[in-house]
Design an enzyme around this catalytic site. Structure first.
Site, mmCIF file in Angstrom:
data_model
loop_
_atom_site.group_PDB
_atom_site.id
_atom_site.type_symbol
_atom_site.label_atom_id
_atom_site.label_comp_id
_atom_site.label_asym_id
_atom_site.label_seq_id
_atom_site.Cartn_x
_atom_site.Cartn_y
_atom_site.Cartn_z
ATOM 1 N N ALA A 95 -4.372 7.455 -0.869
ATOM 2 C CA ALA A 95 -3.237 7.209 -0.669
ATOM 3 C C ALA A 95 -2.376 5.875 -0.103
ATOM 4 C CB ALA A 95 -2.218 7.995 0.822
ATOM 5 N N LYS A 96 -3.366 4.934 0.307
ATOM 6 C CA LYS A 96 -2.977 3.342 0.950
ATOM 7 C C LYS A 96 -1.772 3.295 0.885
ATOM 8 C CE LYS A 96 -6.128 1.582 -3.154
ATOM 9 N NZ LYS A 96 -6.430 2.975 -3.616
ATOM 10 N N ARG A 97 -1.691 4.355 2.256
ATOM 11 C CA ARG A 97 -0.373 3.941 2.937
ATOM 12 C C ARG A 97 -0.343 2.896 4.387
ATOM 13 N NH1 ARG A 97 0.658 7.430 -0.816
ATOM 14 N NH2 ARG A 97 2.184 9.093 -0.260
#
Length: 275
Positions: A95-97
């Site tokens: 998700a690369k949050r």
């Protein structure tokens, strides 16, 4: 899942393969498009065909979010199917949050409580308060972006100050936030030559390594420089496996490609004295 449980699966399956479920509705076999949930049916077939050859699956959230609420439903069904049928699998939300603390707290709740992932990829640019909310969950993992496999990695990640490159600064600083029991790092396979320096900083941490397969990274090079005594690697392949076939027998082709990777991994682990 803790690190020992993950290591046990690696030894049992003689594999450190992660299959990326980057499921694009425009690329799945045409016969599935008549199904009520084509994305889920595709994922289910891939999982059934490859679960004994890999230790992890990594759905990329963008492919599901792009389909709106129906795509998120497909993702939820996929996760529940894996949990119900193959509970030994390590699940990664790609998700690369990475946002301020309150927002990250909600992201952590979304992925760890509501979606039941084991881990989530997180960007470190906003610092400790954007990462630590994810680390409050027992037996859950942050997978921090450190050195990525794309060409744009050279825009910032290799910037140097006082002899230290930016990705090395990320590693040095962030290892104080967590431990090898709750923090992994993304290190691209196309940057395998940097793994020696990375292992000097984080010798005991697991590394999630994308870029093998379609992106041209070398599995043998990654293993040469990245393996440690407990393997310490999850090597991801997405397009090279899931889109190996395009007809009704697509899952058999996916299994064939996964088996090739697993076979090589088995030999590499045996050379290391692990499997």
């Amino acid at each position: 899942m803790n690190s020992q449980e993950l290591f046990e699966q690696i030894k049992i399956k003689k594999s450190f393969l992660c299959v990326g479920l980057d499921t694009d509705k425009n690329k799945i076999p045409a016969h599935l498009l008549d199904a009520e949930d084509p994305i889920y049916e595709f994922n289910k077939a891939i999982v059934d065909a490859t679960h004994d050859l890999c230790v992890a699956y990594k759905p990329n959230l963008a492919f599901y979010e792009s389909e709106g609420i129906e795509g998120l439903k497909s993702l939820e069904r996929t996760v529940k199917y894996i949990r119900s049928n193959y509970p030994e699998i390590f699940l990664i939300a790609d998700a690369k949050r990475g946002d301020i603390g309150n927002t990250s707290k909600m992201y952590a709740k979304a992925f760890f409580e509501n979606m039941d992932f084991d881990s989530v990829t997180v960007a470190p640019y906003m610092g400790a308060d954007s990462v630590t909310p994810f680390l409050s969950y027992e037996n859950k993992w942050v997978i921090l972006l450190a050195l990525t496999s794309n060409k744009g990695a050279f825009d910032f990640q290799f910037m140097e100050e006082n002899g230290t490159r930016l990705f090395e600064k990320v590693l040095e600083t962030s290892k104080e936030w967590g431990t090898p029991e709750n923090m992994m790092y993304v290190v691209g396979a196309t940057k395998a030559e940097s793994l020696t320096d990375i292992r000097k900083i984080i010798p005991n941490s697991f590394l999630l390594v994308p870029g093998v397969g379609a992106q041209g990274g070398s599995l043998s090079e990654v293993a040469k420089y990245g393996l440690n005594d407990t393997c310490g690697l999850l090597v991801n392949s997405s397009r090279g496996i899931i889109y190996a076939g395009s007809d009704e027998d697509f899952a058999l082709f996916a299994r064939g490609e996964a088996l090739k990777v697993q076979t090589e991994m088995s030999s590499l682990l045996e050379e290391k004295g692990i499997a």
